[in-house]
Design an enzyme around this catalytic site. Structure first.
Site, PDB file in Angstrom:
ATOM      1  N   ASN A 131      59.469  -2.268  -5.739  1.00 27.17           N
ATOM      2  CA  ASN A 131      58.086  -1.829  -5.612  1.00 27.17           C
ATOM      3  C   ASN A 131      57.439  -1.784  -6.993  1.00 27.17           C
ATOM      4  O   ASN A 131      57.917  -1.087  -7.886  1.00 27.17           O
ATOM      5  CB  ASN A 131      58.021  -0.422  -5.012  1.00 27.17           C
ATOM      6  CG  ASN A 131      56.572   0.068  -4.908  1.00 27.17           C
ATOM      7  OD1 ASN A 131      55.797  -0.431  -4.093  1.00 27.17           O
ATOM      8  ND2 ASN A 131      56.182   1.009  -5.754  1.00 27.17           N
ATOM      9  N   GLU A 132      56.368  -2.535  -7.147  1.00 29.59           N
ATOM     10  CA  GLU A 132      55.523  -2.448  -8.338  1.00 29.59           C
ATOM     11  C   GLU A 132      56.291  -2.436  -9.654  1.00 29.59           C
ATOM     12  O   GLU A 132      56.266  -1.440 -10.392  1.00 29.59           O
ATOM     13  CB  GLU A 132      54.627  -1.207  -8.269  1.00 29.59           C
ATOM     14  CG  GLU A 132      53.744  -1.182  -7.038  1.00 29.59           C
ATOM     15  CD  GLU A 132      52.738  -0.039  -7.056  1.00 29.59           C
ATOM     16  OE1 GLU A 132      52.828   0.834  -7.938  1.00 29.59           O
ATOM     17  OE2 GLU A 132      51.844  -0.029  -6.200  1.00 29.59           O
ATOM     18  N   GLN A 163      59.290  10.393  -2.757  1.00 32.26           N
ATOM     19  CA  GLN A 163      58.033  11.075  -2.461  1.00 32.26           C
ATOM     20  C   GLN A 163      58.062  11.884  -1.173  1.00 32.26           C
ATOM     21  O   GLN A 163      57.239  12.776  -1.003  1.00 32.26           O
ATOM     22  CB  GLN A 163      56.896  10.048  -2.420  1.00 32.26           C
ATOM     23  CG  GLN A 163      56.631   9.428  -3.780  1.00 32.26           C
ATOM     24  CD  GLN A 163      55.527   8.389  -3.756  1.00 32.26           C
ATOM     25  OE1 GLN A 163      55.784   7.224  -3.464  1.00 32.26           O
ATOM     26  NE2 GLN A 163      54.295   8.780  -4.029  1.00 32.26           N
ATOM     27  N   GLU A 173      53.040  12.943  -5.290  1.00 32.47           N
ATOM     28  CA  GLU A 173      52.394  11.839  -6.000  1.00 32.47           C
ATOM     29  C   GLU A 173      52.864  11.812  -7.465  1.00 32.47           C
ATOM     30  O   GLU A 173      52.105  11.994  -8.399  1.00 32.47           O
ATOM     31  CB  GLU A 173      50.866  11.949  -5.867  1.00 32.47           C
ATOM     32  CG  GLU A 173      50.040  10.882  -6.571  1.00 32.47           C
ATOM     33  CD  GLU A 173      50.406   9.422  -6.273  1.00 32.47           C
ATOM     34  OE1 GLU A 173      50.880   9.133  -5.175  1.00 32.47           O
ATOM     35  OE2 GLU A 173      50.224   8.591  -7.179  1.00 32.47           O
ATOM     36  N   ARG A 209      57.090   1.099   6.425  1.00 31.98           N
ATOM     37  CA  ARG A 209      57.698   0.699   5.160  1.00 31.98           C
ATOM     38  C   ARG A 209      58.203   1.952   4.449  1.00 31.98           C
ATOM     39  O   ARG A 209      57.413   2.861   4.173  1.00 31.98           O
ATOM     40  CB  ARG A 209      56.660  -0.029   4.295  1.00 31.98           C
ATOM     41  CG  ARG A 209      57.169  -0.343   2.917  1.00 31.98           C
ATOM     42  CD  ARG A 209      56.177  -1.094   2.013  1.00 31.98           C
ATOM     43  NE  ARG A 209      56.790  -1.153   0.701  1.00 31.98           N
ATOM     44  CZ  ARG A 209      56.210  -0.806  -0.443  1.00 31.98           C
ATOM     45  NH1 ARG A 209      54.948  -0.445  -0.470  1.00 31.98           N
ATOM     46  NH2 ARG A 209      56.884  -0.842  -1.563  1.00 31.98           N
ATOM     47  N   TRP A 212      48.718   3.227   2.662  1.00 32.33           N
ATOM     48  CA  TRP A 212      49.405   4.217   1.831  1.00 32.33           C
ATOM     49  C   TRP A 212      48.617   5.506   1.983  1.00 32.33           C
ATOM     50  O   TRP A 212      47.509   5.565   1.503  1.00 32.33           O
ATOM     51  CB  TRP A 212      49.468   3.813   0.350  1.00 32.33           C
ATOM     52  CG  TRP A 212      50.262   4.867  -0.393  1.00 32.33           C
ATOM     53  CD1 TRP A 212      49.771   5.994  -0.999  1.00 32.33           C
ATOM     54  CD2 TRP A 212      51.688   4.912  -0.542  1.00 32.33           C
ATOM     55  NE1 TRP A 212      50.811   6.743  -1.497  1.00 32.33           N
ATOM     56  CE2 TRP A 212      51.990   6.102  -1.236  1.00 32.33           C
ATOM     57  CE3 TRP A 212      52.741   4.076  -0.141  1.00 32.33           C
ATOM     58  CZ2 TRP A 212      53.305   6.465  -1.541  1.00 32.33           C
ATOM     59  CZ3 TRP A 212      54.037   4.457  -0.457  1.00 32.33           C
ATOM     60  CH2 TRP A 212      54.304   5.640  -1.157  1.00 32.33           C
ATOM     61  N   ASN A 222      50.264  -4.508  -3.414  1.00 32.31           N
ATOM     62  CA  ASN A 222      49.747  -3.147  -3.375  1.00 32.31           C
ATOM     63  C   ASN A 222      48.425  -3.157  -4.133  1.00 32.31           C
ATOM     64  O   ASN A 222      48.381  -3.572  -5.298  1.00 32.31           O
ATOM     65  CB  ASN A 222      50.705  -2.169  -4.072  1.00 32.31           C
ATOM     66  CG  ASN A 222      52.038  -2.042  -3.338  1.00 32.31           C
ATOM     67  OD1 ASN A 222      52.233  -2.636  -2.282  1.00 32.31           O
ATOM     68  ND2 ASN A 222      52.944  -1.273  -3.900  1.00 32.31           N
ATOM     69  N   GLU A 252      50.543  -1.857   0.383  1.00 34.52           N
ATOM     70  CA  GLU A 252      49.952  -0.529   0.141  1.00 34.52           C
ATOM     71  C   GLU A 252      48.460  -0.686  -0.105  1.00 34.52           C
ATOM     72  O   GLU A 252      48.034  -1.570  -0.848  1.00 34.52           O
ATOM     73  CB  GLU A 252      50.525   0.153  -1.115  1.00 34.52           C
ATOM     74  CG  GLU A 252      51.892   0.731  -0.966  1.00 34.52           C
ATOM     75  CD  GLU A 252      52.395   1.393  -2.258  1.00 34.52           C
ATOM     76  OE1 GLU A 252      51.569   1.853  -3.080  1.00 34.52           O
ATOM     77  OE2 GLU A 252      53.614   1.428  -2.432  1.00 34.52           O
ATOM     78  N   HIS A 294      62.197   1.823  -5.215  1.00 37.47           N
ATOM     79  CA  HIS A 294      60.856   2.371  -5.423  1.00 37.47           C
ATOM     80  C   HIS A 294      60.946   3.449  -6.511  1.00 37.47           C
ATOM     81  O   HIS A 294      60.730   4.632  -6.256  1.00 37.47           O
ATOM     82  CB  HIS A 294      60.296   2.908  -4.109  1.00 37.47           C
ATOM     83  CG  HIS A 294      58.807   3.103  -4.095  1.00 37.47           C
ATOM     84  ND1 HIS A 294      57.976   2.555  -3.120  1.00 37.47           N
ATOM     85  CD2 HIS A 294      57.976   3.778  -4.916  1.00 37.47           C
ATOM     86  CE1 HIS A 294      56.719   2.904  -3.354  1.00 37.47           C
ATOM     87  NE2 HIS A 294      56.687   3.662  -4.440  1.00 37.47           N
ATOM     88  N   PHE A 308      47.122  11.386  -0.313  1.00 38.77           N
ATOM     89  CA  PHE A 308      46.798  10.038   0.177  1.00 38.77           C
ATOM     90  C   PHE A 308      47.055   9.909   1.682  1.00 38.77           C
ATOM     91  O   PHE A 308      46.895   8.834   2.256  1.00 38.77           O
ATOM     92  CB  PHE A 308      47.701   8.990  -0.496  1.00 38.77           C
ATOM     93  CG  PHE A 308      47.301   8.544  -1.882  1.00 38.77           C
ATOM     94  CD1 PHE A 308      47.658   9.272  -3.003  1.00 38.77           C
ATOM     95  CD2 PHE A 308      46.587   7.361  -2.069  1.00 38.77           C
ATOM     96  CE1 PHE A 308      47.327   8.835  -4.292  1.00 38.77           C
ATOM     97  CE2 PHE A 308      46.248   6.908  -3.347  1.00 38.77           C
ATOM     98  CZ  PHE A 308      46.615   7.651  -4.461  1.00 38.77           C
TER      99      PHE A 308
HETATM  100  C1  PNW Z   1      51.645   3.231  -6.148  1.00 38.27           C
HETATM  101  N1  PNW Z   1      48.195   2.057 -11.480  1.00 38.27           N
HETATM  102  O1  PNW Z   1      51.588   3.741  -7.453  1.00 38.27           O
HETATM  103  C2  PNW Z   1      53.043   3.545  -5.638  1.00 38.27           C
HETATM  104  O2  PNW Z   1      53.701   2.456  -5.048  1.00 38.27           O
HETATM  105  C3  PNW Z   1      53.109   4.754  -4.773  1.00 38.27           C
HETATM  106  O3  PNW Z   1      54.389   5.307  -4.838  1.00 38.27           O
HETATM  107  C4  PNW Z   1      52.022   5.723  -5.147  1.00 38.27           C
HETATM  108  O4  PNW Z   1      52.120   6.948  -4.482  1.00 38.27           O
HETATM  109  C5  PNW Z   1      50.700   5.044  -4.841  1.00 38.27           C
HETATM  110  O5  PNW Z   1      50.603   3.770  -5.447  1.00 38.27           O
HETATM  111  C6  PNW Z   1      49.478   5.870  -5.246  1.00 38.27           C
HETATM  112  O6  PNW Z   1      49.451   6.095  -6.624  1.00 38.27           O
HETATM  113  C7  PNW Z   1      50.683   3.294  -8.405  1.00 38.27           C
HETATM  114  O7  PNW Z   1      48.023   2.773 -12.464  1.00 38.27           O
HETATM  115  C8  PNW Z   1      50.575   4.038  -9.571  1.00 38.27           C
HETATM  116  O8  PNW Z   1      47.622   0.929 -11.371  1.00 38.27           O
HETATM  117  C9  PNW Z   1      49.754   3.632 -10.577  1.00 38.27           C
HETATM  118  C10 PNW Z   1      49.031   2.472 -10.446  1.00 38.27           C
HETATM  119  C11 PNW Z   1      49.119   1.722  -9.285  1.00 38.27           C
HETATM  120  C12 PNW Z   1      49.952   2.142  -8.255  1.00 38.27           C
END
Ligand code: PNW
Length: 461
Positions: free
Chosen positions: A164-165, A18, A422, A75, A415, A294, A368, A119, A431
């Protein structure tokens, strides 16, 4: 004033793809995000992160911004294909050098590096050779890459996040196809998630056996979860909200804290949900030194009515609806961000309490939390982001209340440090605490950056 413990970790977060740009510089190999974003129609106006924030060249300036803000921690993530251009094999020393310089500069400025190993920017070569996360053998490739990172950076990096996630990699990358590798499937999310958990277990095992005894760091995972509030007081809706949380975060956290997937998932998915071998679970159970969370929003949850067809949507972020038998909605009175995510600080408090009770009060770090706001291409609008200040004040206040209620929350990462790429939304969702002009690369602090630095300096607000 609401004060926080003096050693509370105040930070900001970012990720490699990103912010870095320089996607073909110094031997970096392609990732699945380079490939995904090169397919017309997959991202907003076909935007990619070839340049992004040009952080690869402006890292010194960026650390100076962090220093100016008084951040205690930063981070960031490592781009796997900068280290191993084809995912494995020969090390690209120029890639290693970039992160060495960044880490040294952070430490010189008293900013603790918190490093995410993965990530989402998976090496394209491994996607093509091995089918990426769908191949069980991929766990060993994660472990091999992580080992190199611990060996080269672990003398100075003592805070590691493996993944990450994984929910997003599984559900958005392999279910809805809105993120790379863009797979669309009802079954693959469960397989990808399973292999990610196995990869996490192996990475932690290597760290604990070979590095932690001497390097004395800590390692964990960052899961995303939003709050699910029962739409009505009915038992069915309360159970639906609980189930929605289980399909969201317990999918990943139950194996780590309790040793298996949630019963509700097994019951509803049967054999579509893989099973852990004894060997797998021995590595996965108790494999996190802290709970990384997050958190972005809250939705209402109700039991899906008989015959009702619920559409899975990316913004609804609920996973595969029929698997859960949960229908999500929003309270129309809730204010929304530019992502159409509702701003509900009390949901954050409820989630922190729910996680603490379920997982026996682990140390939690919010890795986040933040919001995108509209019209911020214009720097003059962006710098007057009082709505973002309100967002942070609301959520940090909710964190404070959670701590008073017994939650062991030890840190908070906004974040994000600066506006960036994004993902499939390209550069349209901002953001950042700092504005980035994507034509010139110029960074400008928004009001929220100034507010956040004051909070850090004062230890509260
Ligand atoms: C996170 N959802 O993404 C990521 O860790 C980041 O890279 C991103 O930029 C940030 O949040 C903002 O979007 C997500 O659908 C994307 O629940 C989608 C979801 C949650 C987090």
């Amino acid at each position: 004033m609401k004060t926080f413990n003096p050693d509370f970790v105040w930070g900001a977060a970012s990720s490699a793809y990103q912010v870095e740009g320089a996607t073909t510089t110094d031997g970096r190999g392609p990732s699945i995000w380079d490939a995904f974003s090169s397919i017309p129609g997959k991202t907003y106006h076909n935007q990619n992160a070839d340049i992004a924030c040009d952080h690869y060249n402006r890292w010194q300036e960026d650390v100076a911004i962090m220093k100016e803000m008084g951040l205690k921690a930063y981070r960031f993530s490592i781009s796997w294909s900068r280290i191993f251009p084809t995912g494995r094999g020969e090390v690209n020393e120029k890639g290693v050098a970039f992160y060495n310089n960044l880490i040294d500069e952070l430490i010189k400025n008293d900013i603790t590096p918190w490093v995410t190993l993965f990530h989402w920017d998976f090496p394209l070569a491994l996607q093509m050779e091995m089918d990426g996360l769908l191949n069980p053998a991929i766990a060993d490739e994660f472990a091999n890459y992580a080992k190199l990172c611990f060996a080269r950076f672990g003398d100075r990096v003592t805070h590691w996040i493996t993944l990450n996630e994984p929910w997003c990699s599984a559900m958005l990358g392999h279910g809805m196809g809105s993120k790379a590798p863009g797979r669309v499937s009802k079954d693959e999310p469960y397989i990808a998630a399973h292999n990610l958990l196995r990869a996490h277990g192996k990475m932690v095992d290597i760290y604990r056996r070979e590095f932690q005894p001497t390097q004395k760091g800590m390692i964990g995972i960052a899961n995303n979860c939003d709050w699910r509030e029962p739409k009505t007081d009915s038992e069915l809706d309360k159970k639906a909200a609980e189930r929605a949380l289980e399909f969201f975060v317990s999918w990943f956290a139950d194996p780590i804290y309790l040793g298996d997937y949630p019963a509700s998932m097994r019951e509803r998915l049967g054999e579509r949900l893989p099973t852990f071998s004894d060997e797998d679970i021995a590595l996965i159970k108790n494999s996190s030194d802290f709970f990384g969370l997050n958190h972005y929003t809250t939705m209402l949850a109700e039991q899906t009515h008989e015959g009702e067809v619920v559409e899975d949507t990316i913004r609804g972020n609920g996973g595969i609806s029929e698997d859960q038998m949960v229908t999500l909605s929003k309270d129309p009175s809730w204010e929304q961000t530019d992502m159409e995510w509702s701003i509900v600080p009390w949901g954050c408090k409820k989630l922190l309490l729910w996680l603490s009770e379920r997982y026996n009060y682990p140390d939690i770090y919010i890795t986040e939390n933040g919001c995108a706001l509209p019209d911020e291409d214009d720097v003059n609008i962006a710098i007057n982001d009082s709505r973002r200040v309100d967002f942070y004040r609301g959520y940090i206040d909710a964190c404070h209340q959670a701590i008073e209620a017994g939650v062991k929350l030890k840190g908070y990462f906004a974040w994000t440090l600066m506006d960036n790429y994004e993902w499939e939304e390209g550069y349209t969702k901002r953001f950042g605490l700092n504005h980035v002009d994507f034509t010139t690369g110029k960074r400008t602090p928004k009001q929220s950056a100034i507010w956040y630095s004051t909070l850090i300096k004062d230890g509260g607000f």
